[in-house]
Structure formats: structure tokens, C-alpha cells
Scaffold this active site. Sequence first.
Site, PDB file in Angstrom:
ATOM      1  N   ASP A 178       3.068 108.310  46.823  1.00 22.35           N
ATOM      2  CA  ASP A 178       2.128 107.709  47.769  1.00 22.35           C
ATOM      3  C   ASP A 178       2.768 106.624  48.623  1.00 22.35           C
ATOM      4  O   ASP A 178       2.415 106.452  49.784  1.00 22.35           O
ATOM      5  CB  ASP A 178       0.931 107.133  47.002  1.00 22.35           C
ATOM      6  CG  ASP A 178      -0.078 108.216  46.654  1.00 22.35           C
ATOM      7  OD1 ASP A 178       0.290 109.400  46.658  1.00 22.35           O
ATOM      8  OD2 ASP A 178      -1.241 107.874  46.370  1.00 22.35           O
ATOM      9  N   LYS A 191      -1.317 111.146  41.934  1.00 19.39           N
ATOM     10  CA  LYS A 191      -2.154 112.355  41.845  1.00 19.39           C
ATOM     11  C   LYS A 191      -1.642 113.316  40.784  1.00 19.39           C
ATOM     12  O   LYS A 191      -2.355 114.237  40.384  1.00 19.39           O
ATOM     13  CB  LYS A 191      -2.205 113.096  43.190  1.00 19.39           C
ATOM     14  CG  LYS A 191      -2.609 112.233  44.362  1.00 19.39           C
ATOM     15  CD  LYS A 191      -3.839 111.419  44.062  1.00 19.39           C
ATOM     16  CE  LYS A 191      -3.969 110.236  44.986  1.00 19.39           C
ATOM     17  NZ  LYS A 191      -2.864 109.277  44.934  1.00 19.39           N
ATOM     18  N   GLU A 197      -5.093 106.946  51.533  1.00 22.58           N
ATOM     19  CA  GLU A 197      -5.015 105.555  51.092  1.00 22.58           C
ATOM     20  C   GLU A 197      -4.564 104.707  52.267  1.00 22.58           C
ATOM     21  O   GLU A 197      -3.726 105.143  53.060  1.00 22.58           O
ATOM     22  CB  GLU A 197      -3.977 105.405  49.970  1.00 22.58           C
ATOM     23  CG  GLU A 197      -4.470 105.794  48.617  1.00 22.58           C
ATOM     24  CD  GLU A 197      -3.465 105.452  47.531  1.00 22.58           C
ATOM     25  OE1 GLU A 197      -3.824 105.633  46.376  1.00 22.58           O
ATOM     26  OE2 GLU A 197      -2.342 105.020  47.839  1.00 22.58           O
ATOM     27  N   CYS A 224       5.201 102.347  39.849  1.00 15.88           N
ATOM     28  CA  CYS A 224       5.212 100.976  40.377  1.00 15.88           C
ATOM     29  C   CYS A 224       4.462 100.021  39.449  1.00 15.88           C
ATOM     30  O   CYS A 224       3.400 100.337  38.927  1.00 15.88           O
ATOM     31  CB  CYS A 224       4.646 100.955  41.781  1.00 15.88           C
ATOM     32  SG  CYS A 224       5.706 101.825  42.961  1.00 15.88           S
ATOM     33  N   SER A 281      -5.215 101.987  48.122  1.00 14.73           N
ATOM     34  CA  SER A 281      -4.230 101.991  47.051  1.00 14.73           C
ATOM     35  C   SER A 281      -4.711 101.117  45.902  1.00 14.73           C
ATOM     36  O   SER A 281      -5.451 100.152  46.099  1.00 14.73           O
ATOM     37  CB  SER A 281      -2.898 101.442  47.589  1.00 14.73           C
ATOM     38  OG  SER A 281      -2.056 101.039  46.531  1.00 14.73           O
TER      39      SER A 281
END
Length: 552
Positions: free
Chosen positions: A78, A121, A442, A191, A468
Site C-alpha cells: 500500500d 490486503k 486509501e 510497517c 491508511s
Amino acid sequence: MRSDAVKKGVVRAGHRALLKALGLTDEEMARPLIGIVNAQNELIPGHLHLDQIAAAVKAGVRMHGGTPLEFPVIGVCDGLAMNHEGMFYSLPSRELIADSVEVMVRAHALDALVFIPNCDKIVPGMLMAAVALDLPCVVVSGGPMLAGRYQGRDVDLISVYEAVGTTLAGKMSETELAALEEVACAGCGSCSGMFTANSMNCLTESLGLGLPGNGTVPAVHAARVRLAKEAGRAVMELWQKDLRPSQIVTERSIKNALTVDMALGCSTNTVLHLTAVAHAAGIGMDLDWVEETSLKTPQLVKLSPASPQHLQDLDEAGGVSAVMVELSRRDLLDLSALTVTGRSLREVIAGAQVRRREVIRSLENPYNATGGIAVLRGSLAPDGAVVKQGAVDQAMLVHQGPARVFESEEAVTQALMEGKVRPGDVLVIRYEGPRGGPGMREMLTPTSVLAGMGLDREVALLTDGRFSGGTRGACIGHVSPEAAQGGPIALVAEGDPIRIDIPARRVDLLVEEAELARRRAAWQPPEPRIKTGYLARYVRSVTSASQGAVLR
């Protein structure tokens, strides 16, 4: 064994010949065939190391009498897909992942599965596949990234995104931004804050499909490799007991996951994904479940972007199991729920304890009396909207201001970059929903630029798209019905007063009904942005965000 369909009897000689072409021996073929669903690739930092995790899983399977057979799935990063065409494909990739796993497993008659995801996802896509296929399975993620260090403080990806806004506001030099960019993402792993990937990996534990530590053991720790071996062992025990997701993922386990979601202050995207997982399991979860759970569950944990703490801190504090122990003191969880350990949740968390009270607070001293996510309804969102209330500044919990209307993420980003957003504004970003986007992008770039400019305490954002998990501030997403369906958000005009009252769970467009009726009569749906390929098919089948944006 299901795999007998491809390996047993005279008529399966050709099948066995093909399996032998893989290098399998007769002894290996006689064992259960365990699918290892590996999302490794060289594009997603969270997935870079998954081959090491897969090797450990396969070792665990072999040690306990199975034959592991690995196959891949796609994945979208993402962060890399953000703020360009790539983000149209992120949420829609969830359904592709679930469907592709189904194809591989059904086509090759596998006996059981270990899923190895890590990022946004990919985790829910694999969870959807797990419950839909209903074969013995375990999910083991790749683990979170360690936080980086910059000028004596922990930093992460969101630190960089927000620093862009700080730099544009003239409060940080480009040299300082470049130095931060060098160290923010310390290495492989999802992350490091409580963003969507880590949220879903933590909830996989409370859902019962992951082993303790799945959500929090850092990617680079040896304990992650050991956990992967344990996943290999666990799947063999599940196969022997014929214990399947339909016995684990039930209404009570979904509600357990929602409760932990609220206590952890997870990403608003979890609402989409848990709804989709429940749908795949044949469970009718809706936004009322989310709101009921939020109202009775205190927020016990605040990680980045809501605080300077990260997943490694939660792991040191005792992890998800310690959070569940704390919640169980008030009977907020159904501890009789089964897990992939073959034991109840009560047995799994027995012995866990909170080791750092500044990370996991007590029920008597929560960060917030209610959960990290709130569901809002009102004239602007009759079918609901969501906000990560645990990351909203107190000054913005109630806000009224003029609408600034933008028809896309690009338009609002440009306005921010050009300094055209004023304190008090309510930024309305529409035609970014599941159909209108398409794919419900997002919008981390505008939200983090806003925060970096220091405007997140004075400006609200409203969208039929999503945010996000790294977003903080009064950012309200999933507004339903979406603009592309003619929802009220499509009728907002520049300057219209909008009132947001998060404690009262309201978001309202303060315009007379007669005027809205006039606008509604004149409204026409826009031409789709993308007219060919997968997304064109996706638009024809996708449901509302309030229904998890699943495909019909």
C-alpha cells in the site's frame, strides 16, 4: 485424505508420475499434502523475508509427518501504491488473493494449509480463503518491522509521510527529510505502527486462527522463525483432529476479534476486513456489532500513529495475549472460543501477563473509556461511517465547519500543497468509494500532509473512500452510501455546513431537505474512471463499504 484424489489407486498413476516429477518419494506422497501459501515477493518490504518463514513452516510440517507443497499469491504494498493509479488495485486485490488460493487448493486436492501473509490486503484475503475453504489451517505472518531511530526517537513510515507536510510548511529542511527517509523503515516486516497490516495480524490471534505472538513478534527476531516452525507442527495436529475454521471462526470469535480491535486502537480498515471475513464464514456481521463493541470496550493500547510506541513495545509488554488477559478481567471476551492450538482461548492466554503498564493500560486506567474505532451515522452517512477516534485530538471530537468539496484524492492533495486549506474546513473527498474510486483508495498522502502541517487539530476530512491505518486526526471514512451510488455525500456543495460529533456518533449535513431534494433530482452519476480490465468487472460486483466491500 483429500489428497487421495490425486495419488491413490491404479487410475492415479499419471498423477503420481507428476508428483514424482516434483521429486516426491512414495513415502512423501503417502503423507498428507500440506499447502504452504506464501506471499513472498521482492516488492513489499513486509514480504521480502517470507521465504525464510516458509522454510521454517515446511520444516515444522516435515518434522510432524506432513509433506509441504508451497505456492504463491500476489500482494500489493500500500505504501508504494499510495497516491497514484496503484491504489485503485489495493482493496480489490483482497478478493483476487482469496479466489486464487481457492483455485490452487481445490485444483490440487490439498489436505491442510499454512498461510504466510504479512501486509494489508494479503492478511484478510488469506483469512477469507481460510474460512471459505474450511480445511485445517494456521496463519503465521512475517511479523512487524522494527521502528527506525532518528534524532533520539523512534520513527516509522508515517513519520516520513507527515514530514513531507512539515517540510512543505517550511518547518523542516529537505536535508532533514532525506535523513529521516534513510532510517524510518529499518528493514523487513510490516510497517511498525498499529497500521492495517499489524492490526489484522494481531486480530488473527484473537480470531483464533493464529498462534500467540503472530501479531507482535518482530520480523527479524529468531522467535519469529520458531513461531513458523510451531505453525507447521500445529497444522499437522489440526489435520489429525480434523479441526477446521468453521469450528473456530464463529460469531463469538468475530466478536472477540472486534473487542481486541477496540482495545488495541486498530486501523479503521479492520471494519472492512472483519466484515468480509465474517461474510466468507456465513456470519452476518454489521456496523451495529462494531458500535456495540466500541461502547463497552475501553482502549488499553495506543501505538503509532496515536503515540510514539510501536509493535515491538506491545510485544515486550506481553503482546495480544496480555491484552486479552486484561480484557477478560471484565468478562469482555468469550474465552470458550476454540483456537488453532486445539485449545480454548482461556487455555491459550493462561499465564500471560502485562509486563509494561505504560504500553498496556489497566481497565481502571484506559486511554479512552470506549474503543479505538467509532461508527458515526447521520444525514451525511445514513448507512454509517467510521473514524479512528483513539487517534483524534480532543479539540476535534466535536467540530462544525464549511465543506470544501473535492472529487478525488489528487484534487485535495493539490489544494493542500498549494496552501488552499484553511483552519476550520471540512474536506469532503468523494467518488473514492468501492465503486466510485474504484477500489476505495486509501488516502494517506493528504491526511499525513495535513498532520505534518499541524492542521489535523483544526481541519476534518470526510470521504466515501478509506484511510491508511497510519492516519490520525478527524478523518472519517467509509461514508455510506457512497457518492457513486447517489449517497448524500454526492449532494454536498462548497460551503455547506457540516457538523461532526464523535462522542454522539453523528455526522450531519446541515442543509434543508428541500434543497437536498432539488440537488438529488439534478444529480447524475459520473462516468467510471476505469472502463476495462479487472477493475471494470470489480465495479459491477462490489458492495458497499458498510457491507465490507465484498463481491456479490
